[in-house]
Enzyme design. Structure first.
Site, PDB file in Angstrom:
ATOM      1  CD  GLN A   1      -2.872   1.205   2.424  1.00 40.67           C
ATOM      2  OE1 GLN A   1      -2.493   1.428   3.169  1.00 40.67           O
ATOM      3  NE2 GLN A   1      -4.300   1.132   2.135  1.00 40.67           N
TER       4      GLN A   1
ATOM      5  CE1 TYR B   1      -2.817   9.517   7.199  1.00 40.11           C
ATOM      6  CE2 TYR B   1      -3.910   7.469   6.567  1.00 40.11           C
ATOM      7  CZ  TYR B   1      -3.207   8.174   7.714  1.00 40.11           C
ATOM      8  OH  TYR B   1      -3.354   7.726   8.807  1.00 40.11           O
TER       9      TYR B   1
ATOM     10  NE  ARG C   1      -8.903   0.429   2.361  1.00 35.58           N
ATOM     11  CZ  ARG C   1      -8.721   0.047   3.742  1.00 35.58           C
ATOM     12  NH1 ARG C   1      -7.969   0.715   4.173  1.00 35.58           N
ATOM     13  NH2 ARG C   1      -9.384  -0.803   4.355  1.00 35.58           N
TER      14      ARG C   1
ATOM     15  N   GLY D   1      -9.460  -7.141   8.653  1.00 32.20           N
ATOM     16  CA  GLY D   1      -8.430  -6.539   9.260  1.00 32.20           C
ATOM     17  C   GLY D   1      -7.949  -7.111  10.488  1.00 32.20           C
ATOM     18  NE  ARG D   2     -11.135  -3.857  13.661  1.00 30.67           N
ATOM     19  CZ  ARG D   2     -12.052  -3.738  14.331  1.00 30.67           C
ATOM     20  NH1 ARG D   2     -12.369  -3.313  15.468  1.00 30.67           N
ATOM     21  NH2 ARG D   2     -13.299  -3.931  13.395  1.00 30.67           N
TER      22      ARG D   2
HETATM   23  C1  LIG Z   1      -3.952  -1.527  13.691  1.00 27.11           C
HETATM   24  C2  LIG Z   1      -4.716  -1.142  12.406  1.00 27.11           C
HETATM   25  C3  LIG Z   1      -3.978  -0.398  11.566  1.00 27.11           C
HETATM   26  C4  LIG Z   1      -4.274   0.128  10.256  1.00 27.11           C
HETATM   27  N1  LIG Z   1      -3.442   0.506   9.351  1.00 27.11           N
HETATM   28  C5  LIG Z   1      -4.267   0.840   8.073  1.00 27.11           C
HETATM   29  C6  LIG Z   1      -3.409   1.311   6.743  1.00 27.11           C
HETATM   30  O1  LIG Z   1      -2.094   1.360   7.253  1.00 27.11           O
HETATM   31  N2  LIG Z   1      -3.804   1.694   5.973  1.00 27.11           N
HETATM   32  C7  LIG Z   1      -5.139   1.518   5.502  1.00 27.11           C
HETATM   33  O2  LIG Z   1      -5.695   1.772   4.528  1.00 27.11           O
HETATM   34  N3  LIG Z   1      -6.011   1.133   6.631  1.00 27.11           N
HETATM   35  C8  LIG Z   1      -5.634   0.705   7.757  1.00 27.11           C
HETATM   36  N4  LIG Z   1      -6.478   0.184   8.844  1.00 27.11           N
HETATM   37  C9  LIG Z   1      -7.866   0.147   8.524  1.00 27.11           C
HETATM   38  C10 LIG Z   1      -8.080  -1.493   7.966  1.00 27.11           C
HETATM   39  O3  LIG Z   1      -7.638  -1.496   6.743  1.00 27.11           O
HETATM   40  C11 LIG Z   1      -9.599  -1.744   7.964  1.00 27.11           C
HETATM   41  O4  LIG Z   1     -10.133  -0.856   7.108  1.00 27.11           O
HETATM   42  C12 LIG Z   1     -10.361  -1.521   9.486  1.00 27.11           C
HETATM   43  O5  LIG Z   1      -9.460  -2.258  10.440  1.00 27.11           O
HETATM   44  C13 LIG Z   1     -11.893  -2.291   9.389  1.00 27.11           C
HETATM   45  O6  LIG Z   1     -11.619  -3.603   9.136  1.00 27.11           O
HETATM   46  P1  LIG Z   1     -11.877  -4.670  10.178  1.00 27.11           P
HETATM   47  O7  LIG Z   1     -13.026  -4.309  10.803  1.00 27.11           O
HETATM   48  O8  LIG Z   1     -11.760  -6.138   9.414  1.00 27.11           O
HETATM   49  O9  LIG Z   1     -10.609  -4.606  11.059  1.00 27.11           O
HETATM   50  C14 LIG Z   1      -5.709  -0.186  10.136  1.00 27.11           C
HETATM   51  C15 LIG Z   1      -6.595  -0.586  11.108  1.00 27.11           C
HETATM   52  C16 LIG Z   1      -5.742  -1.146  12.379  1.00 27.11           C
HETATM   53  C17 LIG Z   1      -6.654  -2.092  13.301  1.00 27.11           C
END
Ligand SMILES: Cc1cc2nc3c(=O)[nH]c(=O)nc-3n(C[C@H](O)[C@H](O)[C@H](O)COP(=O)(O)O)c2cc1C
Length: 400
Positions: free
Chosen positions: A112, A184, A236, A327-328
């Site tokens: 990314q 961003y 994105r 994600g999480r």
């Molecule tokens: C620890 C953490 C770091 C994240 N870093 C980024 C990132 O670097 N770039 C991005 O586009 N989204 C980032 N996100 C957002 C995730 O890509 C995702 O959209 C968000 O966690 C929702 O998905 P989930 O409910 O499956 O966790 C981050 C989320 C978490 C929890």
């Protein structure tokens, strides 16, 4: 879900396990994606650490695509400490190791790429002033007024995205995801809140699309010149902003129809919940992702994300959209896909405990982040904070 019998054993097959061939010919082995999640564990100069390599290796092999946390394309684009960098050639040796570790068993490795714009501080930039489309502070505590970028700086930044793509190709990645979301720089150019320019890069909606579209064009050109026809380019977006002025869904839908002919291989919508409806227009009850899908058409696959934890959640999303990012849940359960394939769903973990850290290869800074900023929603299991599922509380992660 399709149920079929094999050798007398009844097996379940989810459609999210089907492969998907992108329009550039790249075949993605299934439709589950690890969402980009920064782990804040790179060296101070943005070079990948071995901890990060192990963290991504632990989560590759099952998912169709694995996307890294955001990597800054230039020094001035750095958003926070411990962030990955793709800003110069010195990052290449470790970046190549990272790409290799992500590509096990056919998983596609996606880097990314981003520039934080005004979402950083002069402390993080070691004394330099943050930059953005216009000299307007973000409406957040502690934000600094950025400098408005000159024409020359804009063109240089577009080139930075091209150079970052060249480095991703050299390092052996299968693709890049252009981070046009989560407030961003690229989003700052699209937003009427942060972009109040009156030249070709700002003003009406059409002009606010120019910077994102030029970044995409640059990235596509670099890919074309490399001869890597199956290199994947994703994009994105965040569909709305709640500030006034701010991005409205109607503007995003116009932008999405432009994106559908921009050459990208997939569109990724960043939201806290796959099924979220408009934040600004409560009378609009159609999920945002459904509206985006319609504006995008069927040529380009849509990747959705947000609160997907169980195979049932994923299958519901896969019924309507091509890719489902998680994600999480993949922090807690790196073998989610493997367990589904093996029919071992009952052993999928939905809680995270400090005793799992080593096995899960979670770097210390990520753990620190999950236990502070993310504490109520990290699904942590500690004495004070009884184990909660990620779903139980809303989260501020959209700032990523
Ligand atoms: C620890 C953490 C770091 C994240 N870093 C980024 C990132 O670097 N770039 C991005 O586009 N989204 C980032 N996100 C957002 C995730 O890509 C995702 O959209 C968000 O966690 C929702 O998905 P989930 O409910 O499956 O966790 C981050 C989320 C978490 C929890």
């Amino acid at each position: 879900m399709v149920v079929f019998k094999q050798g007398g054993i009844q097996m379940s097959k989810y459609q999210f396990l089907d492969s998907y061939t992108l329009k550039n010919g790249a075949e993605v082995k299934n439709r589950i994606v690890m969402a980009p999640m920064t782990e804040m564990s790179s060296f101070e100069n943005g070079i990948v650490t071995n901890d990060e390599i192990e963290y991504y290796r632990r989560r590759s092999g099952g998912v169709g695509m694995e996307i890294t946390g955001c990597a800054n394309v230039s020094e001035i684009g750095k958003g926070f400490e411990g962030e990955l960098s793709v800003a110069n050639d010195s990052v290449l040796p470790q970046l190549s190791k990272l790409a290799q570790s992500m590509k096990s068993n056919g998983t596609k490795a996606i880097l990314q790429i981003f520039n934080a714009g005004r979402m950083t501080t002069s402390e993080i930039l070691r004394g330099k002033k943050p930059v953005s489309a216009s000299a307007i502070r973000a409406e957040r505590p502690g934000s600094e007024e950025p400098a408005s970028m000159s024409e020359e700086e804009i063109l240089e930044t577009i080139s930075d995205f091209g150079n970052a793509t060249r480095r991703a190709i050299l390092s052996g990645f299968d693709g890049v995801e252009i981070h046009g979301a989560n407030t961003y720089l690229i989003q700052q150019f699209f937003s009427p809140n942060s972009n109040q320019r009156d030249d070709k890069w700002g003003g009406d909606l059409k002009s606010r699309m120019n910077f994102p579209l030029e970044v995409i064009k640059k990235v596509m050109n670099v890919v074309k010149e490399s001869g890597k026809s199956k290199f994947i380019v994703g994009y994105r977006i965040s569909p709305e902003e709640i500030e006034t002025p701010g991005i409205q869904l109607s503007e995003t839908l116009e932008f999405v129809s432009k994106l559908s002919t921009s050459g990208i291989d997939y569109l990724h919508v960043s939201m806290g919940d796959v099924w979220r409806t408009s934040l600004n227009d409560k009378s609009d009850t159609e999920p945002i992702n459904k509206q985006i899908k319609q504006a995008l058409g069927d040529e380009i696959p849509l990747m959705v994300v947000g609160n997907v934890e169980t195979p049932v959640d994923a299958e519901k999303a896969a019924n309507s959209f091509e890719f489902v990012a998680m994600g999480r849940e993949l922090i807690r359960e790196p073998n989610w896909v493997e367990k589904v394939i093996a029919g071992d769903e009952t052993s999928i973990k939905y809680k995270l405990s400090p005793t799992d850290l080593e096995d899960l290869a979670i770097p210390a800074p990520l753990w620190g982040f999950l236990t502070t900023v993310f504490r109520p929603i990290a699904g942590l299991s500690t004495e004070k904070d009884p184990a909660t599922s990620f779903k139980e509380a809303a989260a501020p992660w959209e700032k990523f």
